[in-house]
Design an enzyme around this catalytic site. Sequence first.
Site, PDB file in Angstrom:
ATOM      1  N   ARG A  77     -66.955 -29.492 -40.679  1.00 48.66           N
ATOM      2  CA  ARG A  77     -66.452 -28.252 -41.265  1.00 48.66           C
ATOM      3  C   ARG A  77     -65.007 -28.053 -40.832  1.00 48.66           C
ATOM      4  NH1 ARG A  77     -66.993 -22.333 -39.002  1.00 48.66           N
ATOM      5  NH2 ARG A  77     -65.892 -21.303 -40.699  1.00 48.66           N
ATOM      6  N   HIS A 121     -59.541 -19.370 -42.885  1.00 48.95           N
ATOM      7  CA  HIS A 121     -59.804 -19.195 -41.452  1.00 48.95           C
ATOM      8  C   HIS A 121     -58.527 -18.600 -40.831  1.00 48.95           C
ATOM      9  CE1 HIS A 121     -62.610 -20.741 -38.084  1.00 48.95           C
ATOM     10  NE2 HIS A 121     -61.734 -19.938 -37.507  1.00 48.95           N
ATOM     11  N   GLU A 166     -65.471 -15.347 -40.664  1.00 51.22           N
ATOM     12  CA  GLU A 166     -65.431 -14.138 -39.838  1.00 51.22           C
ATOM     13  C   GLU A 166     -64.426 -13.102 -40.320  1.00 51.22           C
ATOM     14  OE1 GLU A 166     -64.971 -15.158 -35.718  1.00 51.22           O
ATOM     15  OE2 GLU A 166     -66.889 -16.182 -35.629  1.00 51.22           O
ATOM     16  N   ASN A 294     -71.993 -17.505 -37.471  1.00 49.80           N
ATOM     17  CA  ASN A 294     -71.298 -17.883 -36.232  1.00 49.80           C
ATOM     18  C   ASN A 294     -71.861 -17.018 -35.128  1.00 49.80           C
ATOM     19  OD1 ASN A 294     -69.679 -19.462 -37.821  1.00 49.80           O
ATOM     20  ND2 ASN A 294     -67.752 -18.453 -37.308  1.00 49.80           N
ATOM     21  N   TYR A 296     -72.013 -16.679 -30.655  1.00 52.25           N
ATOM     22  CA  TYR A 296     -71.673 -17.190 -29.323  1.00 52.25           C
ATOM     23  C   TYR A 296     -72.448 -16.518 -28.189  1.00 52.25           C
ATOM     24  CZ  TYR A 296     -67.971 -19.812 -31.468  1.00 52.25           C
ATOM     25  OH  TYR A 296     -67.293 -20.716 -32.235  1.00 52.25           O
ATOM     26  N   GLU A 352     -70.906 -21.987 -36.687  1.00 49.55           N
ATOM     27  CA  GLU A 352     -70.254 -22.118 -35.377  1.00 49.55           C
ATOM     28  C   GLU A 352     -71.200 -21.653 -34.296  1.00 49.55           C
ATOM     29  OE1 GLU A 352     -66.481 -20.145 -34.728  1.00 49.55           O
ATOM     30  OE2 GLU A 352     -65.746 -20.808 -36.689  1.00 49.55           O
TER      31      GLU A 352
END
Length: 447
Positions: A77, A121, A166, A294, A296, A352
């Site tokens: 990606r 992005h 995002e 995504n 984290y 992600e």
Amino acid sequence: MALRSFPPGFVFGAATAAYQIEGAAFEDGKGLSIWDVFCRQPGRIENGERGDVACDHYHRWREDVSLMQRIGLGSYRFSISWPRVLPFGSGRANEAGLAFYDRLVDGLLEAGIAPCVTLYHWDLPQALQDLGGWMNRDTALRFADYADLLFGRLGDRVARWITHNEPLVTAEYGHRAGVLAPGIRDLRATARVIHHLLLSHGLAVRRFREQGRRGEIGITNANTSFEPADASDESRIACERARDFSTRTWHGPVYGRGYPPTVVEHYESHGAPFPIEPGDLECIAAKTDFLGVNLYSRSRIEADPERSIGFRAAKPELPTTPMGYEKAPFALGDFVRFVSAEYGRPPIIVTENGVCDDTAPANGRVDDVGRVELLRGFLAGLADAIADGSADVRGYYVWSLLDNFEWAYGTGKRFGIVWVDFETQKRIPKRSAEFYSDVIRRNGVEA
Ligand code: FCB
């Protein structure tokens, strides 16, 4: 330890973004992006760094594709730099810029790696920023034209497209907090940007459909797995508000639910309404093929009556990474369960997930065992959520292939499974790259 397998056909990849790795910021006719400008403003980036060279991927992409092949990636990606292909944001295309992505896509296909393209992005052409950027509705229309250009140029070889990466970050950090490009702090601007980003997504999906493009298209949102900080009603309500402001603002309109009433009311009460025109919400709800996730970490939420949004993140309970994110391996499984229940179990691609870990080379090796253990936990949680039927997850991209230019942190925060020496541009696959190869080979994770 037992092997937790992924379904047959599950795709493993790695992700990057143009400004974070390409470099060649002023080569071959590329126009200026808002990041080229932002990095030149004093005090914006740690140590005054800039992404002018970054990982020099623009020149070293062949070596990087070989690395991907060695790791065993099924997909890669990457994002397109809008100003590299349209130096002024619209109008005449830059053939040299387009040719770079042509070569990269061909190189990936030759290596047996499926390209996955993110259109945006965060690196808006400065020429469009000069006209108001995402605050200006016209940027959404320019985005649809830009998307069209890429669908036409790469669509015969690229089967997976992501409109935005995002958009929350562009709105919240770029226009409300002002800590990322374009560095604006204005709530009215934020409301406009939220709506125009989502509108541009819908317009691009519409173009994709109208032209009968093959392949699939979706959007990637920024996510945190929210939990109430304690069992009180106050924390439970605050946690729902956090989900409204963060998760539902970005997913609701895409899934035809519109903006959460709490969020609309908040912005309106601050004189910052969403500039919705007739037909916009239908356009944003254009059918997508997958949801990009995504993720984290998790965040424990408690009430904060002092803030008009009514909530805040409680102090971390778990140890944190150098980014300050809690080490919460269960967060990925938890989030895909949550979002699946909320939006009718859409096909999900984890676009992600990764770990900041600054372990440096010793004797030519990078033993990033902390990253390995956290990735193992994330993947195990994901495999479990798939196995028990809670979520329909089709693929996983680790962030990131390479250590890179981590926005306002510069090169100081490392997320790569491959070490990059930014002086020499030498790459060293880390222990985590070996771990990931093993996961890919076995289509499962030992945990
Ligand atoms: C995400 C961004 C990506 C990178 C990682 C660490 O929010 O999409 O570019 O910065 O965080």
